[in-house]
Design a protein around this motif. Structure first.
Motif, PDB file in Angstrom:
ATOM      1  N   LEU A 380       1.054  -1.277  -0.013  1.00  0.00           N
ATOM      2  CA  LEU A 380      -0.008   0.040  -0.032  1.00  0.00           C
ATOM      3  C   LEU A 380       1.050   1.155   0.020  1.00  0.00           C
ATOM      4  N   VAL A 381       1.897   1.344   0.911  1.00  0.00           N
ATOM      5  CA  VAL A 381       2.763   2.517   0.987  1.00  0.00           C
ATOM      6  C   VAL A 381       3.353   2.594  -0.420  1.00  0.00           C
ATOM      7  N   GLY A 382       3.842   1.569  -1.001  1.00  0.00           N
ATOM      8  CA  GLY A 382       4.935   1.892  -2.371  1.00  0.00           C
ATOM      9  C   GLY A 382       3.891   2.229  -3.462  1.00  0.00           C
ATOM     10  N   GLY A 383       2.530   1.454  -3.365  1.00  0.00           N
ATOM     11  CA  GLY A 383       1.850   1.846  -4.651  1.00  0.00           C
ATOM     12  C   GLY A 383       1.302   3.290  -4.687  1.00  0.00           C
ATOM     13  N   GLY A 384       0.669   3.514  -3.288  1.00  0.00           N
ATOM     14  CA  GLY A 384       0.178   4.925  -2.993  1.00  0.00           C
ATOM     15  C   GLY A 384       1.298   6.008  -3.365  1.00  0.00           C
ATOM     16  N   LEU A 385       2.466   5.990  -2.537  1.00  0.00           N
ATOM     17  CA  LEU A 385       3.438   6.957  -2.955  1.00  0.00           C
ATOM     18  C   LEU A 385       3.899   7.225  -4.360  1.00  0.00           C
ATOM     19  N   GLY A 386       3.906   5.883  -5.115  1.00  0.00           N
ATOM     20  CA  GLY A 386       4.132   5.792  -6.457  1.00  0.00           C
ATOM     21  C   GLY A 386       3.292   6.977  -7.287  1.00  0.00           C
ATOM     22  N   LEU A 387       2.173   6.796  -6.885  1.00  0.00           N
ATOM     23  CA  LEU A 387       1.076   7.827  -7.675  1.00  0.00           C
ATOM     24  C   LEU A 387       1.382   8.962  -7.451  1.00  0.00           C
ATOM     25  N   VAL A 388       1.698   9.380  -6.120  1.00  0.00           N
ATOM     26  CA  VAL A 388       2.009  10.647  -5.819  1.00  0.00           C
ATOM     27  C   VAL A 388       3.094  11.190  -6.429  1.00  0.00           C
ATOM     28  N   ILE A 389       4.226  10.490  -6.674  1.00  0.00           N
ATOM     29  CA  ILE A 389       5.505  10.872  -7.220  1.00  0.00           C
ATOM     30  C   ILE A 389       5.399  10.816  -8.720  1.00  0.00           C
ATOM     31  N   LEU A 390       4.473  10.293  -9.355  1.00  0.00           N
ATOM     32  CA  LEU A 390       4.135  10.397 -10.580  1.00  0.00           C
ATOM     33  C   LEU A 390       3.468  11.862 -10.912  1.00  0.00           C
ATOM     34  N   ALA A 391       2.593  12.388 -10.217  1.00  0.00           N
ATOM     35  CA  ALA A 391       1.928  13.522  -9.979  1.00  0.00           C
ATOM     36  C   ALA A 391       2.859  14.629 -10.082  1.00  0.00           C
ATOM     37  N   ALA A 392       3.762  14.270  -8.805  1.00  0.00           N
ATOM     38  CA  ALA A 392       4.853  15.620  -8.826  1.00  0.00           C
ATOM     39  C   ALA A 392       5.898  15.730  -9.647  1.00  0.00           C
ATOM     40  N   THR A 393       6.246  14.332 -10.342  1.00  0.00           N
ATOM     41  CA  THR A 393       7.215  14.850 -11.545  1.00  0.00           C
ATOM     42  C   THR A 393       6.551  15.681 -12.776  1.00  0.00           C
ATOM     43  N   HIS A 394       5.421  15.123 -13.063  1.00  0.00           N
ATOM     44  CA  HIS A 394       4.605  15.665 -14.116  1.00  0.00           C
ATOM     45  C   HIS A 394       4.395  17.284 -13.796  1.00  0.00           C
ATOM     46  N   ALA A 395       4.221  17.542 -12.659  1.00  0.00           N
ATOM     47  CA  ALA A 395       3.884  18.891 -12.016  1.00  0.00           C
ATOM     48  C   ALA A 395       5.058  19.765 -12.593  1.00  0.00           C
ATOM     49  N   VAL A 396       6.500  19.171 -11.983  1.00  0.00           N
ATOM     50  CA  VAL A 396       7.405  20.006 -12.152  1.00  0.00           C
ATOM     51  C   VAL A 396       8.031  20.374 -13.442  1.00  0.00           C
ATOM     52  N   THR A 397       7.635  19.453 -14.333  1.00  0.00           N
ATOM     53  CA  THR A 397       8.189  19.415 -15.713  1.00  0.00           C
ATOM     54  C   THR A 397       6.959  20.020 -16.764  1.00  0.00           C
ATOM     55  N   SER A 398       5.711  19.979 -16.523  1.00  0.00           N
ATOM     56  CA  SER A 398       4.892  20.711 -17.478  1.00  0.00           C
ATOM     57  C   SER A 398       4.977  21.938 -17.804  1.00  0.00           C
ATOM     58  N   GLY A 399       5.173  22.505 -18.975  1.00  0.00           N
ATOM     59  CA  GLY A 399       5.009  23.830 -19.318  1.00  0.00           C
ATOM     60  C   GLY A 399       6.398  24.451 -19.188  1.00  0.00           C
ATOM     61  N   VAL A 400       7.555  23.659 -18.923  1.00  0.00           N
ATOM     62  CA  VAL A 400       8.757  24.281 -18.469  1.00  0.00           C
ATOM     63  C   VAL A 400       9.523  24.305 -20.020  1.00  0.00           C
ATOM     64  N   PRO A 401      10.222  25.463 -20.306  1.00  0.00           N
ATOM     65  CA  PRO A 401      10.783  25.655 -21.490  1.00  0.00           C
ATOM     66  C   PRO A 401      12.052  24.445 -21.587  1.00  0.00           C
ATOM     67  N   LEU A 402      12.326  24.081 -22.945  1.00  0.00           N
ATOM     68  CA  LEU A 402      13.548  23.231 -22.801  1.00  0.00           C
ATOM     69  C   LEU A 402      14.670  23.758 -22.319  1.00  0.00           C
ATOM     70  N   GLN A 403      14.971  25.195 -22.502  1.00  0.00           N
ATOM     71  CA  GLN A 403      16.172  25.527 -22.066  1.00  0.00           C
ATOM     72  C   GLN A 403      16.465  25.817 -20.491  1.00  0.00           C
ATOM     73  N   ASP A 404      15.158  25.591 -19.849  1.00  0.00           N
ATOM     74  CA  ASP A 404      15.150  25.465 -18.409  1.00  0.00           C
ATOM     75  C   ASP A 404      14.743  24.067 -17.864  1.00  0.00           C
ATOM     76  N   ALA A 405      15.242  23.063 -18.592  1.00  0.00           N
ATOM     77  CA  ALA A 405      15.006  21.665 -18.139  1.00  0.00           C
ATOM     78  C   ALA A 405      16.005  21.442 -17.086  1.00  0.00           C
ATOM     79  N   GLY A 406      17.306  21.914 -17.274  1.00  0.00           N
ATOM     80  CA  GLY A 406      18.102  21.883 -16.076  1.00  0.00           C
ATOM     81  C   GLY A 406      17.751  22.122 -14.869  1.00  0.00           C
ATOM     82  N   LEU A 407      17.263  23.548 -14.938  1.00  0.00           N
ATOM     83  CA  LEU A 407      16.721  24.171 -13.694  1.00  0.00           C
ATOM     84  C   LEU A 407      15.800  23.559 -13.064  1.00  0.00           C
TER      85      LEU A 407
END
Length: 475
Positions: A380-407
């Motif tokens: 339950l812990v692994g599966g649940g946190l896996g969903l949260v991390i999926l959303a967090a990773t998507h959020a911090v990369t969505s709409g970011v210009p390619l030149q700011d990928a490293g930032l």
């Protein structure tokens, strides 16, 4: 604060002609897995290291802290270096540092030798952590769905690496000795260096290159080191220690100074206008909470199984294997839904599931049976946190210009790293305080401490769910 648009030019080719994008995605995922794994693989080997090198308790703690300090302190600088000087040379330099330092750590004959090697490992790991995410974004910039799938795989292996590190560390320590938890990085690092040289194009010559923001780099590194140092030392010295308070006070002064430097810099290390992207702000807050929850959960479950339930290092690692598998599987299974914008409440449900698993673990008895009292809640812990991390990773990369990928990668990794250090320190302190006040038999008191800390971790998971409600669905 309003975003200042930057001129966007077509991205320079990253891969050599006729090579598929999945090749660089695979290498980036392996590099990221190594970084996260190395943060946990050493934990189960510490008793063997202590006996072999005759380390003091303080020196033993620094085997972990030297790596964490260098990793957390150099993250933003490493991210900016990749943006300025090119993905290939920066990634190759990070791989070389990490690989050679791993070899040196495995050959260590004394405490200073081992600690110095671990610090250099941390510097190399900071480069790998930021470069790997930026490479995934760059290799899939042309296809939104492909980027979502690739980032899901990257995120899955990134988080699973922490749980798998415990497994691999236990098996290697029992079978071949503690030095092999260091040596295992060497062949992988060499293979990645060869793969990067063969598949990535060198950066195109540039007539002008923005200068590296040296004042910002220095202050951000010192601020990160001070904060991570204060947090990690709190478990040993206590939160009221002058050393801990001094380090946290220094961080409290240095971070605002860093922001002031960046606001006035012509070529900042962190372009502050990037925070105008709403999901990036919320996503990094989610990464901070998530780092605290996941890192503390792995730490507490490992400690509970070994000290509370009497599992060996190897058995503890194997018992935590399903948690690592669930972390990876949840992201891969639900990545398609996230890419289709059909998962607005996915991180909330994931946080609730993880909280339920952590609360279940908080009722674990001293004689815990794996099938009935460990397997279910860790899934339950692994599966649940896996969903949260999926959303967090998507959020911090969505709409970011390619030149700011490293930032974007540097900010996300820094938030997660600091969250992890804070989560472990705070919940380890809570477990110790509850155990000290419980009285009775030592094992029962220790078990009560772990139970209280796991309930607190369940609360942190609920905080992750609440933060995720602020994420905006893309148009």
């Amino acid at each position: 604060m309003s975003a200042v648009p930057l001129p966007v030019s077509p991205p320079a080719p990253l891969l050599r002609p006729h090579l598929p994008a999945w090749l660089i995605v695979t290498m980036a995922c392996i590099a990221s897995f190594m970084v996260v794994m190395d943060g946990s693989i050493v934990n189960v080997a510490l008793p063997a290291i202590e006996r072999d090198l005759q380390l003091s308790h303080a020196a033993l703690q620094w085997v972990i802290d030297a790596y964490l300090l260098a990793l957390g302190g150099c993250m933003l600088l490493a991210a900016r270096a990749g943006d300025l000087y090119g993905r290939r040379p920066v990634l190759q330099a990070g791989l070389a540092l990490f690989t050679l330092a791993s070899l040196a750590a495995g050959l260590a004959a004394s405490a200073p030798w081992l600690l110095a090697a671990r610090a250099v490992q941390g510097v190399g790991a900071a480069v790998l952590a930021t470069s790997s995410m930026a490479l995934v974004m760059a290799a899939t910039h042309h296809d939104k769905a492909a980027r979502a799938r690739a980032l899901s795989l990257w995120a899955a292996l990134n988080s699973a690496g922490f749980a798998f590190g415990v497994v691999i560390g236990g098996v290697l320590t029992d079978a071949a000795g503690w030095r092999w938890v260091m040596f295992v990085n060497v062949p992988v690092g060499l293979a990645l260096m060869a793969g990067v040289a063969a598949s990535l194009l060198p950066p195109a010559p540039r007539s002008t290159r923005p200068p590296l923001d040296l004042p910002g780099a220095l202050v951000s590194t010192l601020a990160s080191v001070a904060l991570v140092y204060g947090i990690t030392q709190s478990t040993e010295l206590g939160w009221a220690s002058p050393t801990v308070l001094g380090a946290l006070a220094a961080a409290a002064v240095l971070w605002p100074l860093f922001v002031a430097i960046e606001a006035r810099s012509a070529s900042p290390l962190v372009r502050l206008s990037i925070f105008a992207l709403p999901n990036l702000r919320v996503g990094n807050g989610l990464m901070l909470c998530l780092g605290a929850t996941l890192t503390a959960s792995v730490f507490l479950v490992s400690a509970l199984l070994q000290h509370g339930a009497g599992y060996s290092a190897r058995d503890t690692g194997l018992a935590m294997l399903p948690m690592g598998v669930a972390l990876a599987a949840a992201r891969l299974v639900f990545a398609g839904r996230l890419a289709r914008n059909g998962a607005a409440r996915l991180p909330l449900w994931g946080a609730l599931v993880a909280a339920a698993g952590l609360a279940w673990l908080a009722a674990m008895p001293a004689e815990a049976h794996f099938l009935t009292q460990v397997l279910g809640p860790t899934l339950l812990v692994g599966g649940g946190l896996g969903l949260v991390i999926l959303a967090a990773t998507h959020a911090v990369t969505s709409g970011v210009p390619l030149q700011d990928a490293g930032l974007a990668s540097g900010l996300a990794n820094t938030a997660r790293q600091l969250g992890g250090a804070l989560g472990v320190a705070a919940l380890a302190t809570l477990a110790g305080a509850v155990a000290q006040g419980a009285g009775g038999a030592p094992q029962a008191a220790q078990l009560a401490g772990y139970h209280a800390a796991l309930l607190a971790a369940a609360g942190l998971s609920l905080v992750c769910g609440l933060v995720s409600l602020a994420l905006r669905q893309p148009d």
